[in-house]
Design a protein around this motif. Structure first.
Motif, PDB file in Angstrom:
ATOM      1  N   UNK A   1     -16.328  -7.889   6.381  1.00 46.57           N
ATOM      2  CA  UNK A   1     -15.411  -7.558   7.464  1.00 46.57           C
ATOM      3  C   UNK A   1     -15.198  -6.041   7.489  1.00 46.57           C
TER       4      UNK A   1
ATOM      5  N   UNK B   1     -16.120  -9.461  12.031  1.00 45.98           N
ATOM      6  CA  UNK B   1     -16.234 -10.488  10.993  1.00 45.98           C
ATOM      7  C   UNK B   1     -17.709 -10.835  10.958  1.00 45.98           C
TER       8      UNK B   1
ATOM      9  N   UNK C   1     -13.114  -5.453   4.062  1.00 51.45           N
ATOM     10  CA  UNK C   1     -12.576  -6.487   3.181  1.00 51.45           C
ATOM     11  C   UNK C   1     -13.600  -7.610   3.069  1.00 51.45           C
ATOM     12  N   UNK C   2     -13.381  -8.488   2.090  1.00 44.33           N
ATOM     13  CA  UNK C   2     -14.153  -9.713   1.974  1.00 44.33           C
ATOM     14  C   UNK C   2     -13.250 -10.848   2.419  1.00 44.33           C
ATOM     15  N   UNK C   3     -13.733 -11.647   3.331  1.00 47.60           N
ATOM     16  CA  UNK C   3     -12.909 -12.755   3.804  1.00 47.60           C
ATOM     17  C   UNK C   3     -12.986 -13.916   2.826  1.00 47.60           C
ATOM     18  N   UNK C   4     -12.011 -14.825   2.928  1.00 48.24           N
ATOM     19  CA  UNK C   4     -12.121 -16.119   2.279  1.00 48.24           C
ATOM     20  C   UNK C   4     -11.438 -16.285   0.944  1.00 48.24           C
ATOM     21  N   UNK C   5     -10.605 -15.340   0.527  1.00 50.46           N
ATOM     22  CA  UNK C   5      -9.942 -15.565  -0.748  1.00 50.46           C
ATOM     23  C   UNK C   5      -8.595 -14.868  -0.803  1.00 50.46           C
ATOM     24  N   UNK C   6      -7.765 -15.338  -1.709  1.00 51.73           N
ATOM     25  CA  UNK C   6      -6.492 -14.665  -1.927  1.00 51.73           C
ATOM     26  C   UNK C   6      -6.726 -13.292  -2.538  1.00 51.73           C
ATOM     27  N   UNK C   7      -5.834 -12.401  -2.262  1.00 49.37           N
ATOM     28  CA  UNK C   7      -5.806 -11.094  -2.919  1.00 49.37           C
ATOM     29  C   UNK C   7      -7.052 -10.255  -2.643  1.00 49.37           C
ATOM     30  N   UNK C   8      -7.746 -10.584  -1.570  1.00 47.32           N
ATOM     31  CA  UNK C   8      -8.857  -9.724  -1.161  1.00 47.32           C
ATOM     32  C   UNK C   8      -8.291  -8.641  -0.256  1.00 47.32           C
ATOM     33  N   UNK C   9      -8.006  -7.505  -0.847  1.00 52.54           N
ATOM     34  CA  UNK C   9      -7.345  -6.454  -0.085  1.00 52.54           C
ATOM     35  C   UNK C   9      -8.326  -5.684   0.768  1.00 52.54           C
ATOM     36  N   UNK C  10      -7.796  -4.822   1.617  1.00 59.52           N
ATOM     37  CA  UNK C  10      -8.615  -3.906   2.395  1.00 59.52           C
ATOM     38  C   UNK C  10      -8.848  -2.622   1.609  1.00 59.52           C
ATOM     39  N   UNK C  11     -10.032  -2.074   1.809  1.00 63.57           N
ATOM     40  CA  UNK C  11     -10.371  -0.776   1.237  1.00 63.57           C
ATOM     41  C   UNK C  11     -10.565   0.188   2.395  1.00 63.57           C
TER      42      UNK C  11
ATOM     43  N   UNK D   1       0.854  -1.174   0.000  1.00 62.71           N
ATOM     44  CA  UNK D   1       0.000   0.000   0.000  1.00 62.71           C
ATOM     45  C   UNK D   1       0.895   1.231   0.000  1.00 62.71           C
TER      46      UNK D   1
ATOM     47  N   UNK E   1      -6.627 -15.269   4.932  1.00 65.38           N
ATOM     48  CA  UNK E   1      -7.615 -15.214   3.854  1.00 65.38           C
ATOM     49  C   UNK E   1      -8.579 -14.040   4.011  1.00 65.38           C
ATOM     50  N   UNK E   2      -8.018 -12.855   3.984  1.00 61.44           N
ATOM     51  CA  UNK E   2      -8.850 -11.658   3.879  1.00 61.44           C
ATOM     52  C   UNK E   2      -9.530 -11.213   5.147  1.00 61.44           C
TER      53      UNK E   2
ATOM     54  N   UNK F   1     -13.200  -2.849   9.838  1.00 63.84           N
ATOM     55  CA  UNK F   1     -12.104  -2.619  10.760  1.00 63.84           C
ATOM     56  C   UNK F   1     -12.081  -1.155  11.205  1.00 63.84           C
TER      57      UNK F   1
END
Lengths: 109, 114
Positions: free
Chosen positions: B31, B50, B94-104, A36, A93-94, B33
């Motif tokens: 999710x 969560x 963020x959306x949990x449960x996958x690769x490359x799910x970044x935070x916004x 980031x 995982x996110x 934060x």
């Protein structure tokens, strides 16, 4: 030992220089990796996700070495607008995201 | 555009006077934060939701509370702000449960305590 560590910085480089940032993480179960950028008094914004095979986006190249638990970011041909703090972020995982302390970059004219 | 919105952008309060910061999202992420960020430091996670499950960080002071009445909204309540609570407060999703799910991230609320 901190979970995510980065070069302490700051980095002061001239325009056009190539600069590399390093990041290490301690949790071998980590699955997702990101860089980031954060401008002064602004929110962090995703620069790029880091894929296992490495990835490139224009002047930016990210590399991941899972065996060494090491992530890098290379910026080529630095621009004044690249001046910011670069944050290394590691996630499962996110849900759980761990931030490094950040490395500040100043690109000088 | 789908986004994370924080209100107010700037909040001034007096020492000990309760304050509430709000965050809303149109991303339908499960999710959410809350981070506290002080000058020249990385964001520090206070807690996250969560779905409806609240997860408090061990070192988050009791002075900080949170509510998530529905998927879209999340609030940060500071019950008795001290001078040390002056900071930027960042909301992220963020959306949990996958690769490359970044935070916004939202744009943040800058809190001043007088």
């Amino acid at each position: 030992r901190k979970e995510v560590e980065q070069d302490p910085g700051p980095f002061n480089v001239p325009e056009g220089a190539t600069v590399a940032f390093n990041c290490t993480y301690s949790n071998s179960a980590s699955q997702s990796f990101f860089w980031y950028r954060q401008d002064c008094r602004k929110e962090p914004k995703l620069l790029m996700s880091v894929y296992s095979s490495g990835n490139e986006d224009g002047r930016f190249t990210a590399q991941l070495n899972r065996a060494s638990q090491y992530i890098s970011l290379l910026i080529r041909d630095s621009k004044l607008s690249d001046s910011a703090t670069y944050l290394c972020v590691v996630s499962d995982y996110g849900q759980n995201f761990v931030f490094g302390p950040g490395t500040r970059l100043s690109v000088l004219p | 555009d789908a986004m994370v919105i924080q209100n107010p952008r700037y909040q001034v309060t007096q020492f000990g006077k309760p304050v509430t910061l709000s965050c809303s999202q149109t991303l339908n992420h499960n999710v959410m934060y809350w981070y506290q960020q002080k000058s020249s430091q990385a964001p520090k996670l206070l807690f996250h939701y969560y779905d409806k499950d609240f997860n408090n960080e061990a070192d988050t002071p009791d002075n900080f509370q949170s509510r998530r009445p529905n998927t879209s909204f999340c609030f940060l309540d500071i019950r008795s702000p001290g001078l040390g609570d002056a900071a930027m407060y960042l909301c992220a999703t963020s959306i949990s449960g996958g690769h490359y799910n970044e935070q916004f991230f939202g744009p943040g609320t800058r809190l001043t305590v007088l």
